[in-house]
Design a protein around this motif. Structure first.
Motif: not given
Length: 94
Positions: A41-63
């Motif tokens: 949902a955050f990916g969609v609400s930011s204007g990107a697609d849902a995949g961008a939100g998923l990738i961002t959550a994964i990268v942020a969690g690992l970081l």
């Protein structure tokens, strides 16, 4: 330095067994079930697609996991971040 790190890991996992591993896996699956739709949902609400939100959550969690020095931590996508993400994506683009 590496030896100190190994000694710290051994002390952190002292007493860790298969029962605790199963509990940790179930806790991880529970958190993933909650965080996955939120990240999409955050990916969609930011204007990107849902995949961008998923990738961002994964990268942020690992970081966050890699940079944290705490034994226990709570991190993940939150509702308050949607306002920040919208502002950032409007100002700087995706």
């Amino acid at each position: 330095m590496l030896n100190n790190y190994i000694l710290r890991l051994k002390s952190e996992f002292k007493g860790y067994n298969s029962q605790k591993l199963v509990k940790d896996i179930l806790a991880g699956l529970t958190v993933a079930a909650v965080a996955l739709p939120l990240a999409l949902a955050f990916g969609v609400s930011s204007g990107a697609d849902a995949g961008a939100g998923l990738i961002t959550a994964i990268v942020a969690g690992l970081l966050i996991g890699g940079l944290s020095s705490a034994s226990y931590q709570i991190s993940g996508p939150t509702g308050a971040m949607s306002a920040i993400l919208i502002g950032l994506s409007t100002t700087y683009g995706l």
